[in-house]
Motif scaffolding. Structure first.
Motif, PDB file in Angstrom:
ATOM      1  N   ALA A  54       0.836  -1.201   0.000  1.00 36.48           N
ATOM      2  CA  ALA A  54       0.000   0.000   0.000  1.00 36.48           C
ATOM      3  C   ALA A  54       0.878   1.261   0.000  1.00 36.48           C
ATOM      4  N   LEU A  55       1.957   1.249   0.762  1.00 35.52           N
ATOM      5  CA  LEU A  55       2.885   2.390   0.765  1.00 35.52           C
ATOM      6  C   LEU A  55       3.580   2.530  -0.580  1.00 35.52           C
ATOM      7  N   TYR A  56       3.899   1.412  -1.210  1.00 35.09           N
ATOM      8  CA  TYR A  56       4.505   1.440  -2.544  1.00 35.09           C
ATOM      9  C   TYR A  56       3.547   2.090  -3.545  1.00 35.09           C
ATOM     10  N   MET A  57       2.276   1.709  -3.494  1.00 36.84           N
ATOM     11  CA  MET A  57       1.291   2.292  -4.409  1.00 36.84           C
ATOM     12  C   MET A  57       1.160   3.800  -4.175  1.00 36.84           C
ATOM     13  N   MET A  58       1.154   4.212  -2.914  1.00 40.84           N
ATOM     14  CA  MET A  58       1.096   5.640  -2.599  1.00 40.84           C
ATOM     15  C   MET A  58       2.309   6.361  -3.172  1.00 40.84           C
ATOM     16  N   ALA A  59       3.477   5.771  -3.001  1.00 37.35           N
ATOM     17  CA  ALA A  59       4.711   6.396  -3.475  1.00 37.35           C
ATOM     18  C   ALA A  59       4.715   6.504  -4.996  1.00 37.35           C
ATOM     19  N   MET A  60       4.266   5.463  -5.684  1.00 36.34           N
ATOM     20  CA  MET A  60       4.271   5.496  -7.145  1.00 36.34           C
ATOM     21  C   MET A  60       3.316   6.555  -7.693  1.00 36.34           C
ATOM     22  N   VAL A  61       2.174   6.714  -7.060  1.00 30.89           N
ATOM     23  CA  VAL A  61       1.230   7.753  -7.481  1.00 30.89           C
ATOM     24  C   VAL A  61       1.867   9.122  -7.288  1.00 30.89           C
ATOM     25  N   GLN A  62       2.539   9.318  -6.166  1.00 28.32           N
ATOM     26  CA  GLN A  62       3.150  10.622  -5.914  1.00 28.32           C
ATOM     27  C   GLN A  62       4.320  10.898  -6.842  1.00 28.32           C
ATOM     28  N   VAL A  63       5.082   9.874  -7.195  1.00 28.11           N
ATOM     29  CA  VAL A  63       6.223  10.067  -8.092  1.00 28.11           C
ATOM     30  C   VAL A  63       5.746  10.439  -9.498  1.00 28.11           C
ATOM     31  N   ARG A  64       4.639   9.869  -9.913  1.00 25.81           N
ATOM     32  CA  ARG A  64       4.158  10.058 -11.292  1.00 25.81           C
ATOM     33  C   ARG A  64       3.359  11.331 -11.490  1.00 25.81           C
ATOM     34  N   ARG A  65       2.874  11.935 -10.433  1.00 19.54           N
ATOM     35  CA  ARG A  65       2.049  13.138 -10.553  1.00 19.54           C
ATOM     36  C   ARG A  65       2.713  14.292  -9.798  1.00 19.54           C
ATOM     37  N   PRO A  66       2.477  15.521 -10.261  1.00 21.48           N
ATOM     38  CA  PRO A  66       3.041  16.665  -9.542  1.00 21.48           C
ATOM     39  C   PRO A  66       2.523  16.703  -8.100  1.00 21.48           C
ATOM     40  N   SER A  67       3.426  16.594  -7.156  1.00 18.95           N
ATOM     41  CA  SER A  67       3.047  16.558  -5.739  1.00 18.95           C
ATOM     42  C   SER A  67       4.279  16.844  -4.895  1.00 18.95           C
ATOM     43  N   ALA A  68       4.045  16.970  -3.610  1.00 16.30           N
ATOM     44  CA  ALA A  68       5.167  17.145  -2.681  1.00 16.30           C
ATOM     45  C   ALA A  68       6.048  15.896  -2.691  1.00 16.30           C
ATOM     46  N   GLY A  69       5.439  14.736  -2.875  1.00 16.40           N
ATOM     47  CA  GLY A  69       6.196  13.491  -2.952  1.00 16.40           C
ATOM     48  C   GLY A  69       7.112  13.453  -4.164  1.00 16.40           C
ATOM     49  N   GLN A  70       6.644  13.969  -5.276  1.00 24.73           N
ATOM     50  CA  GLN A  70       7.471  14.006  -6.479  1.00 24.73           C
ATOM     51  C   GLN A  70       8.658  14.948  -6.295  1.00 24.73           C
ATOM     52  N   ILE A  71       8.425  16.076  -5.646  1.00 31.08           N
ATOM     53  CA  ILE A  71       9.519  17.022  -5.363  1.00 31.08           C
ATOM     54  C   ILE A  71      10.546  16.361  -4.454  1.00 31.08           C
ATOM     55  N   TYR A  72      10.077  15.665  -3.420  1.00 26.38           N
ATOM     56  CA  TYR A  72      10.977  14.968  -2.493  1.00 26.38           C
ATOM     57  C   TYR A  72      11.777  13.895  -3.237  1.00 26.38           C
ATOM     58  N   TYR A  73      11.102  13.118  -4.071  1.00 29.48           N
ATOM     59  CA  TYR A  73      11.751  12.056  -4.858  1.00 29.48           C
ATOM     60  C   TYR A  73      12.839  12.641  -5.763  1.00 29.48           C
ATOM     61  N   ARG A  74      12.514  13.711  -6.456  1.00 34.47           N
ATOM     62  CA  ARG A  74      13.506  14.340  -7.349  1.00 34.47           C
ATOM     63  C   ARG A  74      14.679  14.919  -6.559  1.00 34.47           C
ATOM     64  N   ARG A  75      14.411  15.451  -5.377  1.00 36.98           N
ATOM     65  CA  ARG A  75      15.500  15.973  -4.545  1.00 36.98           C
ATOM     66  C   ARG A  75      16.445  14.846  -4.132  1.00 36.98           C
ATOM     67  N   LYS A  76      15.893  13.689  -3.792  1.00 40.30           N
ATOM     68  CA  LYS A  76      16.726  12.545  -3.421  1.00 40.30           C
ATOM     69  C   LYS A  76      17.551  12.067  -4.612  1.00 40.30           C
ATOM     70  N   LEU A  77      16.964  12.093  -5.815  1.00 37.65           N
ATOM     71  CA  LEU A  77      17.726  11.733  -7.014  1.00 37.65           C
ATOM     72  C   LEU A  77      18.864  12.720  -7.242  1.00 37.65           C
ATOM     73  N   ALA A  78      18.597  14.006  -7.025  1.00 38.56           N
ATOM     74  CA  ALA A  78      19.622  15.039  -7.200  1.00 38.56           C
ATOM     75  C   ALA A  78      20.736  14.895  -6.171  1.00 38.56           C
ATOM     76  N   GLU A  79      20.424  14.314  -5.005  1.00 32.17           N
ATOM     77  CA  GLU A  79      21.442  14.082  -3.981  1.00 32.17           C
ATOM     78  C   GLU A  79      22.342  12.897  -4.339  1.00 32.17           C
ATOM     79  N   GLY A  80      22.036  12.205  -5.424  1.00 35.30           N
ATOM     80  CA  GLY A  80      22.872  11.094  -5.858  1.00 35.30           C
ATOM     81  C   GLY A  80      22.323   9.718  -5.533  1.00 35.30           C
ATOM     82  N   LYS A  81      21.114   9.660  -5.012  1.00 32.97           N
ATOM     83  CA  LYS A  81      20.520   8.356  -4.709  1.00 32.97           C
ATOM     84  C   LYS A  81      20.007   7.711  -5.996  1.00 32.97           C
ATOM     85  N   SER A  82      20.008   6.391  -6.016  1.00 30.96           N
ATOM     86  CA  SER A  82      19.455   5.671  -7.164  1.00 30.96           C
ATOM     87  C   SER A  82      17.935   5.787  -7.102  1.00 30.96           C
ATOM     88  N   PRO A  83      17.244   5.507  -8.212  1.00 33.78           N
ATOM     89  CA  PRO A  83      15.780   5.563  -8.179  1.00 33.78           C
ATOM     90  C   PRO A  83      15.168   4.656  -7.107  1.00 33.78           C
TER      91      PRO A  83
END
Length: 117
Positions: A54-83
């Motif tokens: 259920a948490l995975y599904m929530m995360a995938m929805v947030q990654v795919r749509r403009p949201s605070a979760g997507q901003i957080y995900y992109r920030r982690k990618l910019a920090e050098g983390k893998s997807p």
């Protein structure tokens, strides 16, 4: 659907004394998987797989749509983390948010057990 999954799987949130215990139960608490000088973490395969999904599904929805979760995900990618690592971080953050919501809900819900009419 996901909210019902959380309510059904978790039951009484008071059985988890902290967000760390809840994350361990949901399988979102990171485990160290370091080797030599490479420090990395992975998700635990233990815990409630239904909550983890259920948490995975929530995360995938947030990654795919403009949201605070997507901003957080992109920030982690910019920090050098893998997807995968960035998604793991987002799942943990969502786990903490769900825990807070369940606590607030429990505090505002009237207690019907043990009362007489």
């Amino acid at each position: 659907m996901l909210a019902a999954r959380f309510l059904g799987e978790v039951g009484d949130i008071s059985r988890f004394p902290s967000k760390y215990h809840f994350a361990a139960h949901a399988g979102t608490a990171p485990l160290e998987a370091s080797s030599g000088q490479v420090v990395r973490h992975r998700l635990s395969r233990a815990g409630d797989r239904m909550l983890n999904h259920a948490l995975y599904m929530m995360a995938m929805v947030q990654v795919r749509r403009p949201s605070a979760g997507q901003i957080y995900y992109r920030r982690k990618l910019a920090e050098g983390k893998s997807p995968k690592e960035a998604l793991r971080c987002l799942k943990r953050r969502l786990s903490d948010a769900v825990y807070r919501c369940l606590l607030v809900d429990q505090q505002h819900r009237p207690c019907l057990v043990g009362t007489t009419a």
